[in-house]
Design a protein around this motif. Sequence first.
Motif, PDB file in Angstrom:
ATOM      1  N   LYS A   1       2.411  -3.196  -5.604  1.00 54.04           N
ATOM      2  CA  LYS A   1       3.440  -3.193  -6.251  1.00 54.04           C
ATOM      3  C   LYS A   1       3.922  -3.922  -7.482  1.00 54.04           C
TER       4      LYS A   1
ATOM      5  N   CYS B   1      -4.384   7.464  -1.542  1.00 49.51           N
ATOM      6  CA  CYS B   1      -4.375   5.954  -0.796  1.00 49.51           C
ATOM      7  C   CYS B   1      -3.364   5.598  -0.273  1.00 49.51           C
ATOM      8  N   LEU B   2      -2.010   5.898  -0.896  1.00 52.90           N
ATOM      9  CA  LEU B   2      -0.766   5.313  -0.723  1.00 52.90           C
ATOM     10  C   LEU B   2      -0.140   6.072   0.539  1.00 52.90           C
ATOM     11  N   TYR B   3      -0.227   7.275   0.680  1.00 51.89           N
ATOM     12  CA  TYR B   3       0.172   8.247   1.510  1.00 51.89           C
ATOM     13  C   TYR B   3      -0.688   7.977   2.803  1.00 51.89           C
ATOM     14  N   PHE B   4      -1.830   7.850   2.904  1.00 53.60           N
ATOM     15  CA  PHE B   4      -2.642   7.764   4.248  1.00 53.60           C
ATOM     16  C   PHE B   4      -2.919   6.151   4.481  1.00 53.60           C
ATOM     17  N   LYS B   5      -1.940   5.218   3.777  1.00 58.82           N
ATOM     18  CA  LYS B   5      -2.034   3.965   3.789  1.00 58.82           C
ATOM     19  C   LYS B   5      -3.493   3.090   4.002  1.00 58.82           C
ATOM     20  N   LEU B   6      -4.031   3.698   3.154  1.00 57.08           N
ATOM     21  CA  LEU B   6      -5.471   3.169   2.777  1.00 57.08           C
ATOM     22  C   LEU B   6      -5.090   1.688   1.842  1.00 57.08           C
ATOM     23  N   VAL B   7      -4.082   1.938   1.092  1.00 59.46           N
ATOM     24  CA  VAL B   7      -3.738   0.840   0.126  1.00 59.46           C
ATOM     25  C   VAL B   7      -1.943   0.774   0.376  1.00 59.46           C
ATOM     26  N   LYS B   8      -1.562  -0.332   0.579  1.00 58.48           N
ATOM     27  CA  LYS B   8      -0.254  -0.584   1.090  1.00 58.48           C
ATOM     28  C   LYS B   8       0.440  -0.677  -0.233  1.00 58.48           C
ATOM     29  N   VAL B   9       1.859  -0.322  -0.415  1.00 53.25           N
ATOM     30  CA  VAL B   9       2.489  -0.440  -1.714  1.00 53.25           C
ATOM     31  C   VAL B   9       2.443  -1.768  -2.118  1.00 53.25           C
ATOM     32  N   GLU B  10       2.659  -2.921  -1.198  1.00 48.65           N
ATOM     33  CA  GLU B  10       2.928  -4.357  -1.418  1.00 48.65           C
ATOM     34  C   GLU B  10       1.853  -4.748  -2.445  1.00 48.65           C
ATOM     35  N   ASN B  11       0.410  -4.165  -1.917  1.00 51.22           N
ATOM     36  CA  ASN B  11      -0.788  -4.393  -2.440  1.00 51.22           C
ATOM     37  C   ASN B  11      -0.989  -4.230  -4.010  1.00 51.22           C
TER      38      ASN B  11
END
Length: 122
Positions: free
Chosen positions: A53, A41-51
């Motif tokens: 962190k 999810c993080l790699y494919f930007k389905l979930v942003k790190v800021e969401n």
Amino acid sequence: MKYMNQVGIILGITFLGEMIHSIIPLPIPASIYGLIIMLFCLYFKLVKVENVKQTGGFLIEIMPLMFIPAAVGLLTAWKDLKSIWITIIIITILTTIIVMAVTGKTVQAIISKDKDRKVERK
């Protein structure tokens, strides 16, 4: 409200890992499935790190508390482990050294590769 959303995302992915664990008959813990799902999810930007962190940082800060139940479990199983404790300590020390060495080499390789990229860009 931001923290509730972050906890919701983490718990949702954890629940998805639990569901996959119940479906796939492999001896892999559900938490590993959850970590792999989060990685994708993080790699494919389905979930942003800021969401995730801040809540992720909090969970890492309290991680030592999560080892207390495991330590208590070891104490209650002492009579079973008493005969092999030297073997367990040797294995623990060796695997710790191996993990540290592999992690160090991996970090060095990543840093070196990152420096090479920065030199190529200039």
